[in-house]
Design an enzyme around this catalytic site. Structure first.
Site, PDB file in Angstrom:
ATOM      1  N   ASN A  13      -5.045   3.379  -5.942  1.00  0.00           N
ATOM      2  CA  ASN A  13      -4.469   3.973  -4.507  1.00  0.00           C
ATOM      3  C   ASN A  13      -3.249   4.257  -4.960  1.00  0.00           C
ATOM      4  O   ASN A  13      -2.190   3.382  -5.237  1.00  0.00           O
ATOM      5  CB  ASN A  13      -4.423   2.738  -3.766  1.00  0.00           C
ATOM      6  CG  ASN A  13      -3.873   3.067  -2.321  1.00  0.00           C
ATOM      7  OD1 ASN A  13      -3.680   4.137  -2.085  1.00  0.00           O
ATOM      8  ND2 ASN A  13      -3.630   2.084  -1.686  1.00  0.00           N
ATOM      9  N   TRP A  14      -2.887   5.484  -4.919  1.00  0.00           N
ATOM     10  CA  TRP A  14      -1.719   6.237  -5.277  1.00  0.00           C
ATOM     11  C   TRP A  14      -0.678   6.103  -3.972  1.00  0.00           C
ATOM     12  O   TRP A  14       0.466   6.579  -4.198  1.00  0.00           O
ATOM     13  CB  TRP A  14      -1.653   7.644  -5.459  1.00  0.00           C
ATOM     14  CG  TRP A  14      -2.413   7.740  -6.935  1.00  0.00           C
ATOM     15  CD1 TRP A  14      -2.883   6.664  -7.668  1.00  0.00           C
ATOM     16  CD2 TRP A  14      -2.673   9.114  -7.603  1.00  0.00           C
ATOM     17  NE1 TRP A  14      -3.510   7.240  -8.959  1.00  0.00           N
ATOM     18  CE2 TRP A  14      -3.547   8.522  -8.834  1.00  0.00           C
ATOM     19  CE3 TRP A  14      -2.626  10.358  -7.365  1.00  0.00           C
ATOM     20  CZ2 TRP A  14      -3.937   9.503  -9.849  1.00  0.00           C
ATOM     21  CZ3 TRP A  14      -3.041  11.354  -8.150  1.00  0.00           C
ATOM     22  CH2 TRP A  14      -3.627  11.164  -9.588  1.00  0.00           C
ATOM     23  N   LYS A  15      -1.111   5.671  -2.872  1.00  0.00           N
ATOM     24  CA  LYS A  15      -0.208   5.456  -1.530  1.00  0.00           C
ATOM     25  C   LYS A  15       0.559   6.859  -1.438  1.00  0.00           C
ATOM     26  O   LYS A  15       0.112   8.013  -1.813  1.00  0.00           O
ATOM     27  CB  LYS A  15       0.553   4.158  -1.775  1.00  0.00           C
ATOM     28  CG  LYS A  15      -0.226   2.890  -2.100  1.00  0.00           C
ATOM     29  CD  LYS A  15       0.668   1.713  -1.938  1.00  0.00           C
ATOM     30  CE  LYS A  15      -0.277   0.555  -2.307  1.00  0.00           C
ATOM     31  NZ  LYS A  15       0.185  -0.821  -1.937  1.00  0.00           N
ATOM     32  N   HIS A 101      -6.820  -0.711   4.775  1.00  0.00           N
ATOM     33  CA  HIS A 101      -5.849  -1.216   4.041  1.00  0.00           C
ATOM     34  C   HIS A 101      -4.711  -1.954   4.766  1.00  0.00           C
ATOM     35  O   HIS A 101      -4.536  -1.585   5.785  1.00  0.00           O
ATOM     36  CB  HIS A 101      -5.169   0.017   3.228  1.00  0.00           C
ATOM     37  CG  HIS A 101      -4.090  -0.510   2.059  1.00  0.00           C
ATOM     38  ND1 HIS A 101      -3.113  -1.085   2.275  1.00  0.00           N
ATOM     39  CD2 HIS A 101      -4.584  -0.718   0.804  1.00  0.00           C
ATOM     40  CE1 HIS A 101      -2.491  -1.478   1.294  1.00  0.00           C
ATOM     41  NE2 HIS A 101      -3.477  -1.445   0.141  1.00  0.00           N
ATOM     42  N   GLU A 103      -1.763  -2.185   4.711  1.00  0.00           N
ATOM     43  CA  GLU A 103      -0.379  -1.467   5.285  1.00  0.00           C
ATOM     44  C   GLU A 103      -0.733  -0.706   6.292  1.00  0.00           C
ATOM     45  O   GLU A 103      -0.093  -0.492   7.200  1.00  0.00           O
ATOM     46  CB  GLU A 103       0.088  -0.561   4.013  1.00  0.00           C
ATOM     47  CG  GLU A 103       0.736  -1.547   2.917  1.00  0.00           C
ATOM     48  CD  GLU A 103       0.742  -0.809   1.462  1.00  0.00           C
ATOM     49  OE1 GLU A 103       0.271   0.437   1.461  1.00  0.00           O
ATOM     50  OE2 GLU A 103       0.934  -1.519   0.625  1.00  0.00           O
ATOM     51  N   GLU A 173      -8.394  -7.941  -0.774  1.00  0.00           N
ATOM     52  CA  GLU A 173      -6.898  -7.763  -1.039  1.00  0.00           C
ATOM     53  C   GLU A 173      -6.127  -8.707  -0.277  1.00  0.00           C
ATOM     54  O   GLU A 173      -5.755  -8.488   0.882  1.00  0.00           O
ATOM     55  CB  GLU A 173      -6.635  -6.528  -0.592  1.00  0.00           C
ATOM     56  CG  GLU A 173      -7.132  -5.382  -1.372  1.00  0.00           C
ATOM     57  CD  GLU A 173      -6.253  -4.104  -1.756  1.00  0.00           C
ATOM     58  OE1 GLU A 173      -6.114  -3.508  -2.659  1.00  0.00           O
ATOM     59  OE2 GLU A 173      -5.779  -3.661  -0.641  1.00  0.00           O
ATOM     60  N   GLY A 179       1.495  -5.591  -3.838  1.00  0.00           N
ATOM     61  CA  GLY A 179       2.896  -5.125  -4.273  1.00  0.00           C
ATOM     62  C   GLY A 179       4.017  -6.148  -4.580  1.00  0.00           C
ATOM     63  O   GLY A 179       5.115  -5.697  -4.760  1.00  0.00           O
ATOM     64  N   SER A 218      -1.579  -6.754  -7.122  1.00  0.00           N
ATOM     65  CA  SER A 218      -0.909  -6.833  -8.169  1.00  0.00           C
ATOM     66  C   SER A 218      -2.031  -6.871  -9.367  1.00  0.00           C
ATOM     67  O   SER A 218      -1.632  -7.905 -10.247  1.00  0.00           O
ATOM     68  CB  SER A 218       0.146  -8.103  -8.101  1.00  0.00           C
ATOM     69  OG  SER A 218       0.813  -7.895  -7.083  1.00  0.00           O
ATOM     70  N   GLY A 239      -2.948  -0.661  -6.815  1.00  0.00           N
ATOM     71  CA  GLY A 239      -1.783   0.162  -6.213  1.00  0.00           C
ATOM     72  C   GLY A 239      -0.926   0.584  -7.443  1.00  0.00           C
ATOM     73  O   GLY A 239      -0.885   1.592  -8.036  1.00  0.00           O
ATOM     74  N   GLY A 240       0.151  -0.320  -7.400  1.00  0.00           N
ATOM     75  CA  GLY A 240       1.439   0.137  -8.423  1.00  0.00           C
ATOM     76  C   GLY A 240       0.971   0.526  -9.875  1.00  0.00           C
ATOM     77  O   GLY A 240       1.431   1.552 -10.428  1.00  0.00           O
TER      78      GLY A 240
HETATM   79  C1  PEP Z   1      -2.947  -1.970  -2.703  1.00  0.00           C
HETATM   80  O1  PEP Z   1      -2.144  -1.389  -2.068  1.00  0.00           O
HETATM   81  O2  PEP Z   1      -4.260  -1.714  -2.527  1.00  0.00           O
HETATM   82  C2  PEP Z   1      -2.762  -2.898  -3.906  1.00  0.00           C
HETATM   83  C3  PEP Z   1      -3.726  -3.551  -4.438  1.00  0.00           C
HETATM   84  O3  PEP Z   1      -1.364  -2.716  -4.334  1.00  0.00           O
HETATM   85  P1  PEP Z   1      -0.873  -3.398  -5.636  1.00  0.00           P
HETATM   86  O4  PEP Z   1      -1.657  -3.285  -6.837  1.00  0.00           O
HETATM   87  O5  PEP Z   1       0.464  -2.408  -6.000  1.00  0.00           O
HETATM   88  O6  PEP Z   1      -0.533  -4.796  -5.332  1.00  0.00           O
END
Ligand code: PEP
Length: 257
Positions: A13-15, A101, A103, A173, A179, A218, A239-240
Site C-alpha cells: 500500500n503505497w498510500k 483502511h 486511515e 490491521e 506506521g 509494521s 505500508g512503509g
Molecule cells: C498499512 O497502512 O496498511 C500498513 C500496514 O502500514 P505500515 O506497514 O507502514 O504499518
C-alpha cells in the site's frame, strides 16, 4: 480437520507516495526482483490513483504483480467530486482494491456501512476487495479487540452470498501497529486471524478455507516470515516497507519460508 493450502498474498500500500515516474521505477524493480518467486506468492501493489495508469503499463497484464487501488466510491458515476468508481478502477486495470483502511476510517469518515457499499460495488465490477479491519490501542487495552473485529467483518461483508466470499481478502490491521514500528506478535496476529476465520466460516461455510487473511501493521523484512508462518496468516498488507523494492521483495520472499 485437514489444513487447506492457501497461496500467500502480499500487497504493498503505497498510500500518498510516488509520482507516476517514481512509481514506474518502483514497480519495475519489484517485477525484476520477483523472477525467482515464480507465482508461488500472489503480489499486488496499490499506488495512488494518479499513478495507476503508468504502473499498469509497467506491470503488464498477466505478469507477476497485480494492480490494486487504495479506495473507491460505491456509486457508478455522478456528482461526487474527487471520487473514483469501481468501473473506472477496472478500466485502469485494477484487479484489487483496499477498502476500510484505518486511515480512511479515522481521517475520512469511512464507516462499516460505506465499507459494505464499496465491497458490493467492487464485486460488481469484478474487482477483488481487500477489506481492512482492526482495533485501536484503546480498544485492545479494553479487551475489545475481538468484538470490534467481529463487528467490522460482519458489517463489511453483510448481505454477500457465500459463493462470492472467495473473492474477498480480509486484512487484519491493528491500528496501533500501523506506521508505528510496533508489530503484533505472531501469537496476537494468529489469535485474531483464527477468530476472523471462524466468522468467515459462519458466513461462508467451507469457502472460509479459501479466503486469505492478511496481517498488516509494521510488517518488515525481519518479522514477515514469522508472522506469515502462522496457520491463519495468509500474507501481508504492507505500508512503509513497500516503498523500498528490496524491503518489499524480502517480505514477499518471507512468505515462501
Ligand atoms: C498499512 O497502512 O496498511 C500498513 C500496514 O502500514 P505500515 O506497514 O507502514 O504499518
Amino acid at each position: 480437520m485437514a489444513t487447506v493450502a492457501r497461496r500467500k498474498f502480499v500487497c504493498g500500500n503505497w498510500k500518498m507516495h510516488k509520482t507516476a515516474g517514481e512509481a514506474i521505477g518502483l514497480a519495475t524493480e519489484i517485477v525484476a526482483g520477483l523472477a525467482d518467486v515464480r507465482g508461488k506468492v500472489q503480489v499486488a501493489v496499490a499506488p495512488p490513483f494518479t499513478a495507476l495508469h503508468a504502473v499498469a503499463q509497467a506491470l503488464t497484464r498477466g505478469g507477476p504483480v497485480e494492480l490494486a487501488a487504495q479506495d473507491v466510491h460505491w456509486e457508478k458515476q455522478g456528482a461526487f467530486t474527487g471520487a473514483v468508481s469501481a468501473g473506472m478502477l477496472a478500466d485502469a486495470c485494477c484487479t484489487h482494491c483496499i477498502v476500510g483502511h484505518s486511515e480512511r476510517r479515522q481521517l475520512f469518515g469511512e464507516t462499516d456501512e460505506t465499507v459494505r457499499k464499496k465491497v458490493g460495488a467492487l464485486l460488481q465490477a469484478n474487482i477483488r476487495p481487500i477489506v481492512c479491519v482492526g482495533e485501536t490501542l484503546a480498544e485492545r487495552e479494553a479487551n475489545r479487540t475481538l468484538e470490534v473485529v467481529d463487528r467490522q467483518v460482519r458489517a463489511g461483508l453483510a448481505g454477500l452470498p457465500a459463493e462470492v466470499l472467495a473473492a474477498i481478502t480480509v486484512a487484519y490491521e491493528p491500528v496501533w501497529a500501523i506506521g508505528t514500528g510496533k508489530t503484533a506478535t505472531a501469537a496476537q496476529a494468529q489469535e485474531v486471524h483464527a477468530a476472523v476465520r471462524k466468522i468467515l466460516r459462519e458466513l461462508g461455510g467451507v469457502i472460509a478455507d479459501q479466503i486469505r487473511i492478511q496481517y498488516g501493521g509494521s510488517v518488515k523484512p525481519d518479522n514477515a516470515a514469522e508472522l506469515m508462518s502462522q496457520p491463519d496468516v495468509d500474507g501481508a498488507l504492507v505500508g512503509g516497507a513497500s516503498l523500498k523494492a528490496s524491503d518489499f521483495l524480502a517480505i514477499v520472499k518471507g512468505a515462501l519460508r
